[in-house]
Design an enzyme around this catalytic site. Structure first.
Site, PDB file in Angstrom:
ATOM      1  CG  ASN A  43      -0.465  -0.704   2.393  1.00 47.40           C
ATOM      2  OD1 ASN A  43       0.416  -0.198   3.068  1.00 47.40           O
ATOM      3  ND2 ASN A  43      -0.960  -1.911   2.639  1.00 47.40           N
ATOM      4  CB  SER A  59      -8.853  -2.435   1.464  1.00 46.04           C
ATOM      5  OG  SER A  59      -8.611  -3.746   1.867  1.00 46.04           O
ATOM      6  CB  SER A  88      -4.573   0.527   2.756  1.00 49.40           C
ATOM      7  OG  SER A  88      -3.668  -0.360   3.366  1.00 49.40           O
ATOM      8  CD  GLU A  90      -0.772  -3.226   7.481  1.00 48.48           C
ATOM      9  OE1 GLU A  90      -0.945  -2.567   8.530  1.00 48.48           O
ATOM     10  OE2 GLU A  90      -0.421  -4.411   7.457  1.00 48.48           O
ATOM     11  CG  HIS A 109       3.408  -2.322   3.425  1.00 49.12           C
ATOM     12  ND1 HIS A 109       4.449  -3.063   3.939  1.00 49.12           N
ATOM     13  CD2 HIS A 109       2.337  -3.141   3.428  1.00 49.12           C
ATOM     14  CE1 HIS A 109       4.016  -4.269   4.249  1.00 49.12           C
ATOM     15  NE2 HIS A 109       2.735  -4.350   3.939  1.00 49.12           N
ATOM     16  CG  HIS A 111       3.927  -7.947   0.932  1.00 49.73           C
ATOM     17  ND1 HIS A 111       2.702  -8.575   0.868  1.00 49.73           N
ATOM     18  CD2 HIS A 111       3.804  -7.014   1.915  1.00 49.73           C
ATOM     19  CE1 HIS A 111       1.876  -8.050   1.760  1.00 49.73           C
ATOM     20  NE2 HIS A 111       2.515  -7.095   2.397  1.00 49.73           N
ATOM     21  CG  HIS A 172       3.600  -7.918   6.869  1.00 52.69           C
ATOM     22  ND1 HIS A 172       2.628  -7.295   7.623  1.00 52.69           N
ATOM     23  CD2 HIS A 172       3.321  -7.604   5.592  1.00 52.69           C
ATOM     24  CE1 HIS A 172       1.803  -6.651   6.817  1.00 52.69           C
ATOM     25  NE2 HIS A 172       2.214  -6.815   5.578  1.00 52.69           N
TER      26      HIS A 172
END
Ligand code: ZN
Length: 230
Positions: A43, A59, A88, A90, A109, A111, A172
């Site tokens: 996000n 989201s 989102s 987060e 953010h 991954h 995460h």
């Protein structure tokens, strides 16, 4: 009152807000293009030109179909100002960073693979290369595990981020922050590249570190001289 507070009257969107929303969508698509995340994960947010407000991705929406109307405007207190979508999960983490760090105007953010591998191992990524030292200003430490979207995760991230540019989220992913959205994205790229280099360096032998003094000098140089040349 719900988790996101009351929805305020929707006002006419100023053109600067429209441009900021477009910049978020551009960075979201770069996240996928650069291999920093897959699908709808990750996000992005920016601090609004309107004081006290943050623009953040919705989201669970695919980045290739996002349009400016999908970006949500949220107050730093979590109050929703403009929303056609749910923000989102987060969002609390993003807001906590803006409340804590007056120098941060964008949060990304991801991954990404190598950085998340370090986060799974609970191993900070040290500033072992010049660009990491310059843009992050030290280690990307690991924030203790807490469920995605929780207030505890936001608290853990604030604690592990400190004054630096990036933090790992245990089991995460990565959070990069910056003075603008391009810088926050670049932080995430540099952290991923450094995590990869660090992993390979361990295969070659024992990675050599850079002293705290040299890291500080490189970071200060980046903030006061290097950036002004752009
Ligand atoms: Zn995530």
């Amino acid at each position: 009152m719900g988790a996101w507070g009351i929805i305020n009257e929707v006002k006419q969107m100023p053109s600067e807000l429209f441009e900021q929303k477009k910049s978020i969508i551009t960075v979201c698509r770069q996240l996928v293009h650069l291999g920093l995340t897959l699908g709808t994960w990750g996000n992005v947010s920016v601090l609004c030109d309107e004081p006290g407000k943050v623009l953040i991705t919705p989201s669970g929406m695919k980045y290739d179909v996002l349009c400016p109307d999908d970006i949500v405007a949220v107050g730093l207190d979590g109050q929703i100002w403009e929303a056609n979508r749910r923000p989102s999960i987060e969002t609390p983490l993003h807001l906590a960073i803006y409340r804590q760090r007056s120098d941060v105007r964008a949060v990304v953010h991801t991954h990404s693979t190598f950085a998340t591998a370090a986060a799974v191992a609970g191993t900070p990524i040290p500033a072992v290369v010049e660009d990491m030292a310059q843009i992050v200003g030290g280690n990307a430490e690991v924030a203790d595990y807490a469920p995605a979207g929780s207030a505890q995760l936001a608290e853990n991230v604030i604690s592990a981020l400190g004054p630096r540019g990036a933090v790992l989220l245990a089991n995460h992913g990565v959070v990069g922050v910056g003075a603008d959205i391009e810088e926050a994205l670049q932080v995430c790229q540099v952290v991923e590249k450094t995590a990869c280099i660090y992993a390979y360096a361990k295969l070659f032998g024992s990675p050599k570190t850079i002293s705290e003094k040299d890291i500080k000098e490189m970071h200060d140089f980046y903030k006061t001289k290097y950036k002004q040349q752009i």
